[in-house]
Design a protein around this motif. Sequence first.
Motif, PDB file in Angstrom:
ATOM      1  N   THR A 125       0.814  -1.215   0.000  1.00 16.21           N
ATOM      2  CA  THR A 125       0.000   0.000   0.000  1.00 16.21           C
ATOM      3  C   THR A 125       0.851   1.270   0.000  1.00 16.21           C
ATOM      4  O   THR A 125       0.620   2.150  -0.835  1.00 16.21           O
ATOM      5  CB  THR A 125      -0.999  -0.007   1.171  1.00 16.21           C
ATOM      6  OG1 THR A 125      -1.881  -1.121   0.995  1.00 16.21           O
ATOM      7  CG2 THR A 125      -1.821   1.274   1.222  1.00 16.21           C
ATOM      8  N   PRO A 126       1.861   1.400   0.885  1.00 18.68           N
ATOM      9  CA  PRO A 126       2.711   2.587   0.794  1.00 18.68           C
ATOM     10  C   PRO A 126       3.387   2.735  -0.568  1.00 18.68           C
ATOM     11  O   PRO A 126       3.497   3.843  -1.099  1.00 18.68           O
ATOM     12  CB  PRO A 126       3.752   2.376   1.905  1.00 18.68           C
ATOM     13  CG  PRO A 126       3.071   1.502   2.882  1.00 18.68           C
ATOM     14  CD  PRO A 126       2.181   0.602   2.078  1.00 18.68           C
ATOM     15  N   LEU A 157       0.798   4.074  -2.948  1.00 18.91           N
ATOM     16  CA  LEU A 157       0.479   5.474  -2.669  1.00 18.91           C
ATOM     17  C   LEU A 157       1.622   6.415  -3.055  1.00 18.91           C
ATOM     18  O   LEU A 157       1.384   7.528  -3.515  1.00 18.91           O
ATOM     19  CB  LEU A 157       0.149   5.651  -1.183  1.00 18.91           C
ATOM     20  CG  LEU A 157      -1.135   4.976  -0.712  1.00 18.91           C
ATOM     21  CD1 LEU A 157      -1.249   5.037   0.800  1.00 18.91           C
ATOM     22  CD2 LEU A 157      -2.358   5.584  -1.370  1.00 18.91           C
ATOM     23  N   THR A 171     -11.371  -2.836   6.803  1.00 20.27           N
ATOM     24  CA  THR A 171     -10.102  -2.113   6.810  1.00 20.27           C
ATOM     25  C   THR A 171      -9.552  -2.001   8.222  1.00 20.27           C
ATOM     26  O   THR A 171      -8.353  -2.226   8.455  1.00 20.27           O
ATOM     27  CB  THR A 171     -10.270  -0.711   6.187  1.00 20.27           C
ATOM     28  OG1 THR A 171     -10.746  -0.868   4.848  1.00 20.27           O
ATOM     29  CG2 THR A 171      -8.968   0.059   6.168  1.00 20.27           C
ATOM     30  N   ARG A 172     -10.410  -1.663   9.179  1.00 20.62           N
ATOM     31  CA  ARG A 172      -9.961  -1.557  10.578  1.00 20.62           C
ATOM     32  C   ARG A 172      -9.448  -2.906  11.082  1.00 20.62           C
ATOM     33  O   ARG A 172      -8.422  -2.983  11.749  1.00 20.62           O
ATOM     34  CB  ARG A 172     -11.090  -1.051  11.481  1.00 20.62           C
ATOM     35  CG  ARG A 172     -11.291   0.448  11.417  1.00 20.62           C
ATOM     36  CD  ARG A 172     -12.135   0.967  12.569  1.00 20.62           C
ATOM     37  NE  ARG A 172     -13.460   0.371  12.642  1.00 20.62           N
ATOM     38  CZ  ARG A 172     -14.506   0.784  11.943  1.00 20.62           C
ATOM     39  NH1 ARG A 172     -14.398   1.807  11.110  1.00 20.62           N
ATOM     40  NH2 ARG A 172     -15.673   0.175  12.065  1.00 20.62           N
ATOM     41  N   GLN A 215      -5.996  -3.763   9.829  1.00 23.56           N
ATOM     42  CA  GLN A 215      -4.885  -2.999  10.401  1.00 23.56           C
ATOM     43  C   GLN A 215      -4.183  -3.799  11.500  1.00 23.56           C
ATOM     44  O   GLN A 215      -3.072  -3.456  11.903  1.00 23.56           O
ATOM     45  CB  GLN A 215      -5.379  -1.647  10.923  1.00 23.56           C
ATOM     46  CG  GLN A 215      -5.718  -0.697   9.787  1.00 23.56           C
ATOM     47  CD  GLN A 215      -6.394   0.577  10.240  1.00 23.56           C
ATOM     48  OE1 GLN A 215      -6.857   0.697  11.375  1.00 23.56           O
ATOM     49  NE2 GLN A 215      -6.459   1.543   9.350  1.00 23.56           N
ATOM     50  N   ARG A 244       2.776   5.412   6.150  1.00 22.96           N
ATOM     51  CA  ARG A 244       1.299   5.388   6.189  1.00 22.96           C
ATOM     52  C   ARG A 244       0.749   6.538   7.020  1.00 22.96           C
ATOM     53  O   ARG A 244      -0.250   7.145   6.668  1.00 22.96           O
ATOM     54  CB  ARG A 244       0.805   4.045   6.729  1.00 22.96           C
ATOM     55  CG  ARG A 244       0.946   2.939   5.697  1.00 22.96           C
ATOM     56  CD  ARG A 244       0.264   1.695   6.184  1.00 22.96           C
ATOM     57  NE  ARG A 244      -1.176   1.843   6.119  1.00 22.96           N
ATOM     58  CZ  ARG A 244      -1.959   1.164   5.301  1.00 22.96           C
ATOM     59  NH1 ARG A 244      -1.444   0.329   4.449  1.00 22.96           N
ATOM     60  NH2 ARG A 244      -3.253   1.327   5.324  1.00 22.96           N
ATOM     61  N   PHE A 245       1.395   6.828   8.146  1.00 25.34           N
ATOM     62  CA  PHE A 245       0.948   7.926   9.007  1.00 25.34           C
ATOM     63  C   PHE A 245       1.047   9.261   8.273  1.00 25.34           C
ATOM     64  O   PHE A 245       0.116  10.066   8.302  1.00 25.34           O
ATOM     65  CB  PHE A 245       1.784   7.955  10.288  1.00 25.34           C
ATOM     66  CG  PHE A 245       1.386   9.055  11.220  1.00 25.34           C
ATOM     67  CD1 PHE A 245       0.286   8.913  12.050  1.00 25.34           C
ATOM     68  CD2 PHE A 245       2.097  10.246  11.250  1.00 25.34           C
ATOM     69  CE1 PHE A 245      -0.098   9.936  12.904  1.00 25.34           C
ATOM     70  CE2 PHE A 245       1.725  11.270  12.102  1.00 25.34           C
ATOM     71  CZ  PHE A 245       0.626  11.123  12.929  1.00 25.34           C
ATOM     72  N   ILE A 274       1.083   9.836   5.075  1.00 18.08           N
ATOM     73  CA  ILE A 274       0.137   9.903   3.952  1.00 18.08           C
ATOM     74  C   ILE A 274      -1.286  10.103   4.479  1.00 18.08           C
ATOM     75  O   ILE A 274      -2.066  10.877   3.930  1.00 18.08           O
ATOM     76  CB  ILE A 274       0.243   8.636   3.071  1.00 18.08           C
ATOM     77  CG1 ILE A 274       1.560   8.663   2.304  1.00 18.08           C
ATOM     78  CG2 ILE A 274      -0.940   8.534   2.111  1.00 18.08           C
ATOM     79  CD1 ILE A 274       1.892   7.385   1.584  1.00 18.08           C
ATOM     80  N   ARG A 275      -1.598   9.417   5.576  1.00 13.34           N
ATOM     81  CA  ARG A 275      -2.962   9.508   6.119  1.00 13.34           C
ATOM     82  C   ARG A 275      -3.222  10.836   6.816  1.00 13.34           C
ATOM     83  O   ARG A 275      -4.309  11.379   6.767  1.00 13.34           O
ATOM     84  CB  ARG A 275      -3.187   8.363   7.094  1.00 13.34           C
ATOM     85  CG  ARG A 275      -4.608   8.288   7.560  1.00 13.34           C
ATOM     86  CD  ARG A 275      -4.868   7.023   8.276  1.00 13.34           C
ATOM     87  NE  ARG A 275      -6.276   6.976   8.618  1.00 13.34           N
ATOM     88  CZ  ARG A 275      -6.900   5.914   9.017  1.00 13.34           C
ATOM     89  NH1 ARG A 275      -6.264   4.794   9.109  1.00 13.34           N
ATOM     90  NH2 ARG A 275      -8.168   5.950   9.312  1.00 13.34           N
ATOM     91  N   PHE A 276      -2.222  11.353   7.512  1.00 13.62           N
ATOM     92  CA  PHE A 276      -2.361  12.617   8.241  1.00 13.62           C
ATOM     93  C   PHE A 276      -1.305  13.601   7.746  1.00 13.62           C
ATOM     94  O   PHE A 276      -0.271  13.772   8.388  1.00 13.62           O
ATOM     95  CB  PHE A 276      -2.191  12.393   9.756  1.00 13.62           C
ATOM     96  CG  PHE A 276      -3.150  11.382  10.312  1.00 13.62           C
ATOM     97  CD1 PHE A 276      -4.486  11.702  10.487  1.00 13.62           C
ATOM     98  CD2 PHE A 276      -2.726  10.113  10.650  1.00 13.62           C
ATOM     99  CE1 PHE A 276      -5.369  10.779  10.998  1.00 13.62           C
ATOM    100  CE2 PHE A 276      -3.603   9.175  11.162  1.00 13.62           C
ATOM    101  CZ  PHE A 276      -4.931   9.504  11.331  1.00 13.62           C
ATOM    102  N   ARG A 330      -3.257  17.133   0.504  1.00  7.42           N
ATOM    103  CA  ARG A 330      -2.477  15.968   0.073  1.00  7.42           C
ATOM    104  C   ARG A 330      -1.553  16.274  -1.099  1.00  7.42           C
ATOM    105  O   ARG A 330      -0.591  15.574  -1.325  1.00  7.42           O
ATOM    106  CB  ARG A 330      -3.408  14.803  -0.294  1.00  7.42           C
ATOM    107  CG  ARG A 330      -4.014  14.193   0.927  1.00  7.42           C
ATOM    108  CD  ARG A 330      -4.764  12.941   0.537  1.00  7.42           C
ATOM    109  NE  ARG A 330      -5.437  12.398   1.682  1.00  7.42           N
ATOM    110  CZ  ARG A 330      -4.947  11.441   2.451  1.00  7.42           C
ATOM    111  NH1 ARG A 330      -3.792  10.938   2.199  1.00  7.42           N
ATOM    112  NH2 ARG A 330      -5.634  10.992   3.477  1.00  7.42           N
TER     113      ARG A 330
END
Length: 194
Positions: A43-44, A47, A128-129, A132, A170-171, A173-175, A182
């Motif tokens: 995924t990273p 992205l 998805t949760r 994780q 991931r952190f 990209i997400r935040f 973005r």
Amino acid sequence: MLPVAVLVSDALSGALGANPIQRATLQTGLLTLALLVLSLACTPLRLLTGWTWPARIRKTLGLLGFGYAALHFLIYLLDHGLDLTLITEDVLKRPFITAGFTALLLLVPLALTSTPRAVRRLGFARWTRLHQLAYVAVSLGALHYYWGVKKDHTPPLIYAAVIAALFLIRFLIRFPKRGHDRSGTRGAGRAAKS
């Protein structure tokens, strides 16, 4: 499943060395950790690069990782004579076994819900949760490896560093950084309002 064939071939030819159980356990454990880390890297990578192929192999890598985790545990069970009392004591008393066993338990629901039907049944957000938990499982796997190594801790520390880097990517990209959208442009939301 080529590595399994190699493992069986090595066992039959005596190439697993003086302690074949230990060697087989180590090899299946390393394959488990490598495959799970690669599945989490998909995924990273998608992205960051925009490539679509990592998403297509992520599930396969994860399921292969689970398969090797199950084989790793099966070898451990056979080495302990399938004595459930002894195994339970080992899991409860030895932290490195506790970490590995917990990682395996966390992988079970992920493997069972890896189908499109499971995604539909759970709903994408809950699915998805749940998935994780893979990060928790792979972190416990790295800890299991670290605690299980007696001398050179460099390889498990490399795995831990790679896992930490994947968490960080991931952190980030997400935040994204406050005040940036973005795409990295500052104040895009305020410009739209004026």
